[in-house]
Motif scaffolding. Structure first.
Motif, PDB file in Angstrom:
ATOM      1  N   TYR A 161      52.149  45.624  84.413  1.00 26.87           N
ATOM      2  CA  TYR A 161      51.528  43.401  83.953  1.00 26.87           C
ATOM      3  C   TYR A 161      53.090  43.019  83.439  1.00 26.87           C
ATOM      4  N   ASP A 195      45.371  43.493  84.838  1.00 29.92           N
ATOM      5  CA  ASP A 195      44.686  42.730  83.893  1.00 29.92           C
ATOM      6  C   ASP A 195      43.758  43.903  84.103  1.00 29.92           C
ATOM      7  N   LEU A 224      49.142  40.260  89.193  1.00 24.15           N
ATOM      8  CA  LEU A 224      48.752  39.973  88.324  1.00 24.15           C
ATOM      9  C   LEU A 224      46.861  40.596  87.819  1.00 24.15           C
ATOM     10  N   SER A 280      46.552  39.094  78.341  1.00 22.68           N
ATOM     11  CA  SER A 280      46.677  38.577  79.272  1.00 22.68           C
ATOM     12  C   SER A 280      45.516  38.682  80.392  1.00 22.68           C
ATOM     13  N   ILE A 323      44.331  46.807  81.589  1.00 20.67           N
ATOM     14  CA  ILE A 323      44.379  45.867  80.313  1.00 20.67           C
ATOM     15  C   ILE A 323      43.202  45.925  80.205  1.00 20.67           C
TER      16      ILE A 323
END
Length: 630
Positions: A157, A192, A188, A231, A195
């Protein structure tokens, strides 16, 4: 004597060990050996059991103490890691990024050590212990998730964020440089995804039963949720801005400025319409026109069933002012776009509709700075909403009010995208999701990819949108031609009652409307009403709409105060209940009812409502009675 002897021998034969004490006393020992020898002969098993028990307790105490010490070490390492993660959501510049990046090695060391300790042989054995073993397994899972997050997801990230913070997002002519955002769209999503997977795995762990472990688990859940939301919100902003601002060609949008001070289901009475054109990041704000310029253009009613619901005491005509009475924003936006095209202020079909209100503009002014109107009024990140929803009706002639709405909208939105930088973008990414969820900012797009994102993230809200993510909808429509909703405080308490055997959940909802106005002295009829339709001046007359979750139901209505019994109806193809609440000055009306979700629900029930006049939604949730683990 013979009979007596046989009886004694028979009784003794029943016992293969020591006979009961009463028998031994009456018949004597089975052997002629003295008493002390009998004790040695018949009690060694009892002593062995006792010795083993003492050893087991001692061993348990030793290993238990060792496990306790290691648990304290894990706790310290995890707390240190979570403290570092707190700075994750505060990245606004290259300096912030450098601070966080420098802490990554420490973060990784803390999480790796915690995971190593929690997966030792002692912990593996302890995880098999009934009752407490489940909590041990949860702690092991916690260390796995946080370590994986720090070793993989966070570095990935931050790599993308580094590219954004070092890029110049604003061009020399004030346009937004879209190239860094387009590049971030490729990198990204992977970070993400990692995450979100970590957070999902964390919340799927069994909630601990032991108090100290449960507290640690809940603190970790809160911290990881913030990381997840940070995020996700940034990803959402980066996904939508390039296409929205014309990365693939010029786009023109209708902007509807509405006021929650005169509530309608999807927002409020439409006060003015304007436009915005964007081409490869360059934005041009068009002129805003008051709603009176559109009222003669006829009516647009894209929904069936409105005649039954919006007939009394105020009959909604569905000219431009009433389009938001439909809680499905896509339908409301279609009506707004149709009327805009009838006006002649545009060439061709708009590429989408943006709906904004004073709360949205106030939040934008917090990010971009204050604006000064032509009449000298300074609007900031704290006074914009009150000025546009109440003060303006006291100080500005009616003929000028809608023009000022347009002026504020044009200047605030223009300031938002002028001089864009990473700090401003991250600030925007943080406010947009909440503004979307609370309906202060809503949008539709003719681009299918963009619209798919808007649907998935709640920017084009509608009732009963998902069985797995259940929503109960409660919408208000002011029937007193006034701006009385500024004085109506709406609160909602949503509490889970049970998790049912079929997979559904039942909740109790209490929805309250309180009229904070105690006197109409000094207030014009434009604010408090004229008393038409039998509505008392200074009272709110709210047409309430209640939607059950998709695949669920509403039952057991109980009303406190002056509210009509809810009636069943169908609007735009969806079933609902509607009621009229009359809220006099200083009085309240409350609706109590039960909501049962679909058996397919995998998330907690949320409440979707007409936007309030401030950022405070007034909603509280209580779900602790049971958990959804699907």
């Amino acid at each position: 004597m013979a009979r007596s002897t046989r009886s004694s021998n028979s009784a003794a034969a029943q016992y293969r060990g020591n006979p009961p004490a009463a028998y031994a006393m009456s018949h004597g020992p089975r052997h002629s050996a003295p008493g002390p020898l009998v004790q040695k002969r018949h009690h060694p098993v009892a002593w062995i059991v006792l010795i083993l028990l003492v050893l087991l307790i001692a061993a348990g105490g030793f290993f238990g103490f060792k496990l306790y010490k290691e648990a304290k070490q894990v706790q310290i390492h995890e707390q240190n890691a979570l403290t570092i993660l707190k700075s994750f959501k505060g990245i606004k510049s290259t300096d912030d990024l450098a601070t966080v990046s420098n802490q990554i090695p420490s973060l990784q060391k803390e999480t790796a050590t915690a995971e190593e300790i929690a997966h030792g042989n002692l912990w593996t054995a302890a995880s098999k212990i009934p009752w407490a073993g489940s909590d041990i397994s949860t702690v092991q899972g916690m260390t796995e998730v946080v370590n994986d997050l720090s070793q993989n997801a966070i570095p990935s990230y931050l790599k993308t964020i580094e590219a954004l913070t070092s890029a110049d997002l604003s061009t020399t002519d004030g346009s937004l440089n879209l190239r860094p955002l387009i590049a971030a769209q490729k990198t990204l999503p992977n970070a993400d995804k990692l995450i979100q997977a970590s957070y999902k795995k964390y919340v799927s762990l069994s909630t601990p039963q032991i108090g100290l472990i449960k507290d640690a688990y809940l603190k970790g859940e809160k911290q990881l949720k913030e990381v997840s939301e940070t995020s996700q919100s940034l990803l959402g902003t980066i996904n939508i801005i390039p296409a929205f601002l014309g990365s693939d060609g010029s786009k023109t949008y209708v902007i509807a400025s509405v006021t929650p001070a005169e509530a309608r289901s999807s927002g409020g009475l439409v006060g003015s319409l304007g436009s915005m054109t964007a081409n490869n990041g360059k934005i041009s704000m068009g002129t805003f026109y008051p709603n009176k310029n559109f009222q003669h253009l006829g009516y647009v009613n894209k929904s069936s069933g409105t005649g039954q619901i919006f007939r009394t005491p105020l009959h909604f005509s569905f000219d431009i002012r009433d389009q938001d009475a439909i809680p499905d924003f896509a339908t409301a936006a279609e009506g707004i776009s149709t009327i805009w095209q009838r006006s002649g202020y545009t060439n061709g079909t708009p590429d989408g509709v943006l709906q904004i209100d004073p709360v949205f503009l106030q939040e934008v002014n917090k990010i971009s700075g204050s604006i000064t109107l032509n009449n000298g009024t300074k609007l900031t990140g704290t006074n914009t909403a009150e000025y546009l929803e109440n003060t303006i009706y006291k100080e500005v002639p009616v003929s000028q009010q809608d023009l000022i709405f347009g002026e504020v909208a044009a200047r605030s939105v223009n300031n938002l995208f002028t001089g864009m930088n990473f700090k401003k973008m991250t600030a925007l990414s943080k406010i947009l999701p909440n503004l979307g969820k609370s309906r202060h900012f809503q949008m539709t797009s003719n681009d299918s990819v963009t619209q798919k994102y808007l649907d998935e993230n709640g920017y084009t809200p509608k009732p009963q949108s998902s069985e797995s993510s259940p929503t109960v909808g409660i919408y208000t429509n002011q029937n007193n031609a006034s701006k009385m909703d500024w004085y109506i405080a709406r609160t909602a308490a949503v509490s889970r009652s049970s998790c049912n055997s079929d997979g559904s959940q039942t909740y109790h909802v209490k929805y309250t409307l309180k009229n904070k106005l105690t006197s109409i002295s000094g207030l014009s009829s434009y604010i408090v009403g004229t008393g038409n339709k039998g509505i008392t001046v200074g009272s709110a007359s709210e047409r309430m709409l209640f939607y059950a979750p998709a695949g669920g139901s509403i039952s057991n209505f109980k009303i406190t105060g002056t509210g009509s019994t809810p009636e069943k109806a169908t609007l735009n193809g969806s079933n609902l209940f509607h009621s009229l609440a009359s809220v006099s000055m200083g009085q309240s009306v409350a609706y109590d009812f039960d909501v049962t979700t679909s058996s397919k629900a995998t998330k907690d029930l949320i409440l979707d409502q007409t936007p309030t006049t401030t950022t405070d939604t007034g909603i509280t949730y209580t779900t602790g009675i049971c958990e959804i683990k699907k």
